[in-house]
Design a protein around this motif. Structure first.
Motif, PDB file in Angstrom:
ATOM      1  N   SER A 251     -44.463 -18.742   4.588  1.00 52.42           N
ATOM      2  CA  SER A 251     -45.432 -17.678   4.852  1.00 52.42           C
ATOM      3  C   SER A 251     -45.920 -17.125   3.523  1.00 52.42           C
ATOM      4  O   SER A 251     -45.217 -16.347   2.878  1.00 52.42           O
ATOM      5  CB  SER A 251     -44.810 -16.568   5.700  1.00 52.42           C
ATOM      6  N   ALA A 252     -47.099 -17.553   3.123  1.00 47.67           N
ATOM      7  CA  ALA A 252     -47.591 -17.164   1.798  1.00 47.67           C
ATOM      8  C   ALA A 252     -49.106 -17.016   1.798  1.00 47.67           C
ATOM      9  O   ALA A 252     -49.817 -17.581   2.636  1.00 47.67           O
ATOM     10  CB  ALA A 252     -47.165 -18.187   0.749  1.00 47.67           C
ATOM     11  N   ARG A 253     -49.549 -16.252   0.836  1.00 52.45           N
ATOM     12  CA  ARG A 253     -50.974 -16.095   0.541  1.00 52.45           C
ATOM     13  C   ARG A 253     -51.216 -16.804  -0.781  1.00 52.45           C
ATOM     14  O   ARG A 253     -50.509 -16.570  -1.762  1.00 52.45           O
ATOM     15  CB  ARG A 253     -51.301 -14.611   0.411  1.00 52.45           C
ATOM     16  N   ALA A 254     -52.191 -17.693  -0.819  1.00 53.62           N
ATOM     17  CA  ALA A 254     -52.494 -18.433  -2.045  1.00 53.62           C
ATOM     18  C   ALA A 254     -53.968 -18.279  -2.388  1.00 53.62           C
ATOM     19  O   ALA A 254     -54.817 -18.227  -1.500  1.00 53.62           O
ATOM     20  CB  ALA A 254     -52.143 -19.910  -1.883  1.00 53.62           C
ATOM     21  N   ARG A 255     -54.238 -18.200  -3.673  1.00 49.78           N
ATOM     22  CA  ARG A 255     -55.621 -18.130  -4.135  1.00 49.78           C
ATOM     23  C   ARG A 255     -55.830 -19.205  -5.187  1.00 49.78           C
ATOM     24  O   ARG A 255     -55.062 -19.320  -6.133  1.00 49.78           O
ATOM     25  CB  ARG A 255     -55.945 -16.758  -4.725  1.00 49.78           C
ATOM     26  N   ILE A 256     -56.891 -19.988  -5.008  1.00 48.03           N
ATOM     27  CA  ILE A 256     -57.297 -20.966  -6.014  1.00 48.03           C
ATOM     28  C   ILE A 256     -58.646 -20.522  -6.572  1.00 48.03           C
ATOM     29  O   ILE A 256     -59.604 -20.302  -5.821  1.00 48.03           O
ATOM     30  CB  ILE A 256     -57.366 -22.407  -5.450  1.00 48.03           C
ATOM     31  N   THR A 257     -58.688 -20.319  -7.879  1.00 52.77           N
ATOM     32  CA  THR A 257     -59.913 -19.918  -8.569  1.00 52.77           C
ATOM     33  C   THR A 257     -60.402 -21.080  -9.425  1.00 52.77           C
ATOM     34  O   THR A 257     -59.641 -21.613 -10.236  1.00 52.77           O
ATOM     35  CB  THR A 257     -59.661 -18.694  -9.473  1.00 52.77           C
ATOM     36  N   VAL A 258     -61.634 -21.481  -9.215  1.00 47.59           N
ATOM     37  CA  VAL A 258     -62.235 -22.569  -9.979  1.00 47.59           C
ATOM     38  C   VAL A 258     -63.294 -21.970 -10.897  1.00 47.59           C
ATOM     39  O   VAL A 258     -64.196 -21.261 -10.436  1.00 47.59           O
ATOM     40  CB  VAL A 258     -62.884 -23.619  -9.054  1.00 47.59           C
TER      41      VAL A 258
ATOM     42  N   THR B  91     -68.221 -28.867 -16.383  1.00 52.43           N
ATOM     43  CA  THR B  91     -66.860 -29.235 -15.983  1.00 52.43           C
ATOM     44  C   THR B  91     -66.063 -27.970 -15.648  1.00 52.43           C
ATOM     45  O   THR B  91     -66.427 -26.866 -16.055  1.00 52.43           O
ATOM     46  CB  THR B  91     -66.151 -30.022 -17.100  1.00 52.43           C
ATOM     47  N   VAL B  92     -64.978 -28.147 -14.918  1.00 52.78           N
ATOM     48  CA  VAL B  92     -64.244 -26.987 -14.414  1.00 52.78           C
ATOM     49  C   VAL B  92     -62.744 -27.105 -14.658  1.00 52.78           C
ATOM     50  O   VAL B  92     -62.213 -28.197 -14.906  1.00 52.78           O
ATOM     51  CB  VAL B  92     -64.487 -26.791 -12.897  1.00 52.78           C
ATOM     52  N   SER B  93     -62.077 -25.973 -14.578  1.00 51.26           N
ATOM     53  CA  SER B  93     -60.627 -25.883 -14.507  1.00 51.26           C
ATOM     54  C   SER B  93     -60.291 -24.991 -13.325  1.00 51.26           C
ATOM     55  O   SER B  93     -61.163 -24.326 -12.764  1.00 51.26           O
ATOM     56  CB  SER B  93     -60.049 -25.294 -15.791  1.00 51.26           C
ATOM     57  N   PHE B  94     -59.007 -24.986 -12.924  1.00 48.05           N
ATOM     58  CA  PHE B  94     -58.636 -24.116 -11.812  1.00 48.05           C
ATOM     59  C   PHE B  94     -57.306 -23.436 -12.075  1.00 48.05           C
ATOM     60  O   PHE B  94     -56.502 -23.890 -12.887  1.00 48.05           O
ATOM     61  CB  PHE B  94     -58.590 -24.882 -10.479  1.00 48.05           C
ATOM     62  N   LEU B  95     -57.113 -22.340 -11.371  1.00 46.37           N
ATOM     63  CA  LEU B  95     -55.885 -21.553 -11.476  1.00 46.37           C
ATOM     64  C   LEU B  95     -55.448 -21.194 -10.066  1.00 46.37           C
ATOM     65  O   LEU B  95     -56.260 -20.758  -9.253  1.00 46.37           O
ATOM     66  CB  LEU B  95     -56.144 -20.282 -12.287  1.00 46.37           C
ATOM     67  N   ILE B  96     -54.157 -21.390  -9.765  1.00 50.29           N
ATOM     68  CA  ILE B  96     -53.621 -21.077  -8.443  1.00 50.29           C
ATOM     69  C   ILE B  96     -52.497 -20.056  -8.591  1.00 50.29           C
ATOM     70  O   ILE B  96     -51.654 -20.184  -9.484  1.00 50.29           O
ATOM     71  CB  ILE B  96     -53.079 -22.331  -7.729  1.00 50.29           C
ATOM     72  N   ASN B  97     -52.490 -19.059  -7.749  1.00 45.34           N
ATOM     73  CA  ASN B  97     -51.337 -18.168  -7.666  1.00 45.34           C
ATOM     74  C   ASN B  97     -50.985 -17.951  -6.199  1.00 45.34           C
ATOM     75  O   ASN B  97     -51.868 -17.999  -5.325  1.00 45.34           O
ATOM     76  CB  ASN B  97     -51.599 -16.830  -8.371  1.00 45.34           C
TER      77      ASN B  97
ATOM     78  N   GLU C 196     -61.010 -19.430  -3.323  1.00 44.98           N
ATOM     79  CA  GLU C 196     -60.608 -19.472  -1.921  1.00 44.98           C
ATOM     80  C   GLU C 196     -59.255 -18.799  -1.789  1.00 44.98           C
ATOM     81  O   GLU C 196     -58.364 -19.012  -2.616  1.00 44.98           O
ATOM     82  CB  GLU C 196     -60.495 -20.913  -1.405  1.00 44.98           C
ATOM     83  N   THR C 197     -59.094 -17.989  -0.761  1.00 43.79           N
ATOM     84  CA  THR C 197     -57.800 -17.406  -0.429  1.00 43.79           C
ATOM     85  C   THR C 197     -57.343 -18.012   0.888  1.00 43.79           C
ATOM     86  O   THR C 197     -58.074 -17.969   1.882  1.00 43.79           O
ATOM     87  CB  THR C 197     -57.892 -15.878  -0.293  1.00 43.79           C
ATOM     88  N   VAL C 198     -56.154 -18.599   0.889  1.00 45.94           N
ATOM     89  CA  VAL C 198     -55.664 -19.304   2.073  1.00 45.94           C
ATOM     90  C   VAL C 198     -54.311 -18.746   2.491  1.00 45.94           C
ATOM     91  O   VAL C 198     -53.622 -18.077   1.719  1.00 45.94           O
ATOM     92  CB  VAL C 198     -55.541 -20.822   1.820  1.00 45.94           C
ATOM     93  N   LYS C 199     -53.935 -19.043   3.722  1.00 45.62           N
ATOM     94  CA  LYS C 199     -52.633 -18.636   4.247  1.00 45.62           C
ATOM     95  C   LYS C 199     -51.833 -19.879   4.600  1.00 45.62           C
ATOM     96  O   LYS C 199     -52.354 -20.805   5.242  1.00 45.62           O
ATOM     97  CB  LYS C 199     -52.810 -17.759   5.490  1.00 45.62           C
TER      98      LYS C 199
ATOM     99  N   GLU D 188     -48.302 -15.671  -3.344  1.00 49.66           N
ATOM    100  CA  GLU D 188     -47.376 -14.563  -3.134  1.00 49.66           C
ATOM    101  C   GLU D 188     -46.911 -14.571  -1.692  1.00 49.66           C
ATOM    102  O   GLU D 188     -47.630 -15.042  -0.790  1.00 49.66           O
ATOM    103  CB  GLU D 188     -48.032 -13.227  -3.478  1.00 49.66           C
ATOM    104  N   ALA D 189     -45.716 -14.068  -1.448  1.00 47.64           N
ATOM    105  CA  ALA D 189     -45.115 -14.117  -0.119  1.00 47.64           C
ATOM    106  C   ALA D 189     -45.800 -13.158   0.841  1.00 47.64           C
ATOM    107  O   ALA D 189     -46.291 -12.096   0.449  1.00 47.64           O
ATOM    108  CB  ALA D 189     -43.631 -13.794  -0.218  1.00 47.64           C
TER     109      ALA D 189
END
Length: 279
Positions: free
Chosen positions: A85-92, A106-112, A30-33, A114-115
């Motif tokens: 004010s940022a763009r975030a992506r969570i990858t599962v 089972t899963v893991s996730f990674l979030i990054n 998911e990419t969120v603002k 950026e402004a």
């Protein structure tokens, strides 16, 4: 040991060598603002992520609540001092083990994060040219409607657009109907009728798509429908625009020799910002 770019070296991390997202595209995202320390359309993003995980039979952790999802993203944005004010992506992604058949679900996730430069949405009035991408087609199936990490069509279409001096490309499904752009849903205004393809045609079930449909339905004398769009329909349109959560609305000003206005796009961006400010 592994061979990396021709050099044999030891490896001490399974993040790449065993990661199923890297090896098989076994992941959703998911990419969120975020605006003013708040994730826009949080509930829609959360439930789409949960739905995507269920569709590909991932095990959803008990602690993976909407509040947890929100906390993890905002904590990282705050740590980088960009939560306003940022763009975030969570990858599962499914955890290591197995080949095509995973050893478990089972899963893991990674979030990054950026402004972003702007918090509210705005209309970019510069020329924006698009054309059709016909090298590959999107399949009309449920997997096409979720955000998974197999985006080869979008990648090759992006390269095609750059090579041909385009700002974007419109993707077709296997019935040769227009379904979306490289990074967003497509809307077409013809007269007083606003059309976007149904999700069953293979387009992404976009979060911003949902917001725009709801806002447009409140505009007087505007008929809003989900219908097929053929390439021939584009030439008869009065307006075309692309929607996604980061940009909001991107008007298309030129498709081949046809030029388009962006009056409705401007109205919808204003209503979108008003809805955000009131929440």
């Amino acid at each position: 040991m592994i061979n990396f770019n021709g050099t044999i070296m030891s490896h001490d991390s399974s993040l790449l060598t065993q990661n199923r997202a890297f090896l098989y595209g076994d992941a959703v995202f998911e990419t969120v603002k975020t605006v003013n320390s708040k994730i826009l359309f949080l509930e829609d993003h959360y439930f789409r992520l949960m739905s995507s995980m269920r569709i590909i039979r991932m095990e959803i952790p008990m602690n993976f609540t909407m509040e947890y999802f929100e906390e993890q993203i905002l904590t990282l944005a705050k740590a980088k001092n960009i939560e306003n004010s940022a763009r975030a992506r969570i990858t599962v992604y499914r955890n290591n083990g197995g080949y095509y058949l995973p050893e478990n679900n089972t899963v893991s996730f990674l979030i990054n994060v950026e402004a972003l430069n702007n918090s509210l949405y705005s209309i970019d009035q510069k020329e924006y040219k698009v054309d059709l991408y016909t090298d590959f087609y999107v399949t009309k199936q449920l997997l096409s409607s979720i955000k998974n990490t197999n985006k080869l069509i979008n990648i090759t279409a992006s390269i095609f657009a750059k090579e041909n001096g385009l700002d974007n490309c419109l993707l077709l499904n296997d019935s040769k109907n227009v379904i979306e752009a490289i990074q967003g849903n497509i809307f077409m205004l013809t007269g007083n009728k606003l059309i976007t393809p149904p999700v069953s045609e293979g387009c992404l079930n976009g979060v911003m798509r949902k917001q725009i449909l709801a806002l447009a339905q409140k505009i007087e004398n505007l008929e809003v429908v989900e219908e097929l769009i053929s390439p021939f329909d584009l030439q008869k349109a009065d307006e075309l625009f692309i929607t996604n959560v980061i940009k909001g609305i991107q008007p298309i000003t030129r498709y081949r020799k046809k030029e388009f206005a962006f009056n409705l796009s401007t109205i919808l961006v204003q209503k979108l910002n008003e809805s955000i400010s009131s929440n």
